[in-house]
Each structure stands twice: as C-alpha cells, then as structure tokens.
Design a protein around this motif. Structure first.
Motif, mmCIF file in Angstrom:
data_model
loop_
_atom_site.group_PDB
_atom_site.id
_atom_site.type_symbol
_atom_site.label_atom_id
_atom_site.label_comp_id
_atom_site.label_asym_id
_atom_site.label_seq_id
_atom_site.Cartn_x
_atom_site.Cartn_y
_atom_site.Cartn_z
ATOM 1 N N MET A 1 0.853 -1.178 0.000
ATOM 2 C CA MET A 1 0.000 0.000 0.000
ATOM 3 C C MET A 1 0.896 1.237 0.000
ATOM 4 S SD MET A 1 -3.036 1.038 2.651
ATOM 5 C CE MET A 1 -4.145 -0.164 1.971
ATOM 6 N N ASN A 2 0.577 2.168 -0.877
ATOM 7 C CA ASN A 2 1.410 3.359 -0.980
ATOM 8 C C ASN A 2 0.978 4.448 0.015
ATOM 9 O OD1 ASN A 2 -0.746 4.873 -2.156
ATOM 10 N ND2 ASN A 2 -0.279 3.984 -4.142
ATOM 11 N N ASN A 3 1.779 5.499 0.102
ATOM 12 C CA ASN A 3 1.506 6.580 1.061
ATOM 13 C C ASN A 3 0.183 7.278 0.801
ATOM 14 O OD1 ASN A 3 3.758 6.198 2.633
ATOM 15 N ND2 ASN A 3 5.006 7.671 1.508
ATOM 16 N N LYS A 4 -0.177 7.409 -0.477
ATOM 17 C CA LYS A 4 -1.456 8.045 -0.814
ATOM 18 C C LYS A 4 -2.620 7.254 -0.220
ATOM 19 C CE LYS A 4 -4.418 9.233 -4.664
ATOM 20 N NZ LYS A 4 -4.995 8.493 -5.760
ATOM 21 N N ASP A 5 -2.562 5.934 -0.349
ATOM 22 C CA ASP A 5 -3.628 5.085 0.189
ATOM 23 C C ASP A 5 -3.661 5.126 1.718
ATOM 24 O OD1 ASP A 5 -4.443 4.353 -2.350
ATOM 25 O OD2 ASP A 5 -3.269 2.501 -2.363
ATOM 26 N N ILE A 6 -2.486 5.119 2.336
ATOM 27 C CA ILE A 6 -2.435 5.202 3.802
ATOM 28 C C ILE A 6 -2.985 6.543 4.270
ATOM 29 C CG2 ILE A 6 -0.896 5.299 5.806
ATOM 30 C CD1 ILE A 6 0.821 3.155 4.362
ATOM 31 N N ASN A 7 -2.637 7.611 3.566
ATOM 32 C CA ASN A 7 -3.185 8.924 3.925
ATOM 33 C C ASN A 7 -4.700 8.962 3.752
ATOM 34 O OD1 ASN A 7 -0.849 10.172 4.802
ATOM 35 N ND2 ASN A 7 -0.362 11.021 2.798
ATOM 36 N N GLN A 8 -5.216 8.273 2.742
ATOM 37 C CA GLN A 8 -6.670 8.212 2.567
ATOM 38 C C GLN A 8 -7.322 7.482 3.738
ATOM 39 O OE1 GLN A 8 -8.500 9.883 0.330
ATOM 40 N NE2 GLN A 8 -10.284 9.156 1.457
ATOM 41 N N LEU A 9 -6.704 6.404 4.201
ATOM 42 C CA LEU A 9 -7.222 5.720 5.397
ATOM 43 C C LEU A 9 -7.237 6.669 6.584
ATOM 44 C CD1 LEU A 9 -5.609 2.159 5.315
ATOM 45 C CD2 LEU A 9 -8.028 2.721 5.084
ATOM 46 N N LYS A 10 -6.177 7.441 6.742
ATOM 47 C CA LYS A 10 -6.105 8.409 7.843
ATOM 48 C C LYS A 10 -7.212 9.451 7.726
ATOM 49 C CE LYS A 10 -1.130 8.058 8.720
ATOM 50 N NZ LYS A 10 0.133 8.826 8.768
ATOM 51 N N ILE A 11 -7.466 9.930 6.512
ATOM 52 C CA ILE A 11 -8.540 10.909 6.299
ATOM 53 C C ILE A 11 -9.886 10.310 6.685
ATOM 54 C CG2 ILE A 11 -9.839 12.131 4.487
ATOM 55 C CD1 ILE A 11 -7.069 12.532 3.075
ATOM 56 N N ILE A 12 -10.133 9.082 6.287
ATOM 57 C CA ILE A 12 -11.390 8.413 6.628
ATOM 58 C C ILE A 12 -11.523 8.284 8.145
ATOM 59 C CG2 ILE A 12 -12.666 6.225 6.461
ATOM 60 C CD1 ILE A 12 -11.446 5.955 3.597
ATOM 61 N N ILE A 13 -10.440 7.924 8.821
ATOM 62 C CA ILE A 13 -10.455 7.806 10.283
ATOM 63 C C ILE A 13 -10.764 9.156 10.922
ATOM 64 C CG2 ILE A 13 -9.006 7.406 12.330
ATOM 65 C CD1 ILE A 13 -7.573 5.206 10.624
#
Length: 84
Positions: free
Chosen positions: A1-13
């Motif tokens: 998983m790339n940083n963009k996807d991890i950041n999207q998870l963080k945004i959702i959280i």
C-alpha cells in the motif's frame, strides 16, 4: 500500500473521529476506539468508506470487527482484500 492510500485511510479515520482533527495525529498504532473515539456506528461508516475508496468488500465477520483495531490492522485488511 502506498503513502497516498495510507493517507486516505487516515482521512477516513479523522472524518469519523470525534476527537482527532488532523491526519498527522493518526499513527500506525493509533487505536480507533481508544485514541480516535470511534464508536460502533462510526466504525460501520468507516468500513463503508474504505470499501468505496478501495473498491473492496469487507465482511462483517472480518477480524476488523473484533477487539481494538489500529491503523496498521486496517492497512493489512485492505491489502488482503485488494489481492482477492
């Protein structure tokens, strides 16, 4: 998983959290229940948002719905479901 996807998870959280204001507050070991204050209804909404963004299906019987879930658990679950 790339940083963009991890950041999207963080945004959702952060969007579902009543106590977190910024993605910088979300770390790999951030507890969705204890640290982010996400309740059961918010967790379901969070799961739906993850499903939409990543185009995956998270089963309600998933280990994500058991115990205290952390960002690192979400990353693993998304990666696992993306491989299917």
């Amino acid at each position: 998983m790339n940083n963009k996807d991890i950041n999207q998870l963080k945004i959702i959280i952060v969007n579902q959290s009543p106590v977190l204001d910024d993605i910088s507050e979300v770390k790999a070991d951030t507890s969705l229940i204890e640290d982010a204050g996400i309740d059961s209804l918010s967790f379901i909404v969070l799961a739906i948002e993850i499903e939409k963004y990543f185009n995956i299906d998270i089963k309600m019987e998933s280990e994500l719905f058991e115990g205290d879930v952390k960002l690192s658990d979400l990353v693993l679950a998304v990666e696992k479901n993306m491989k299917k």
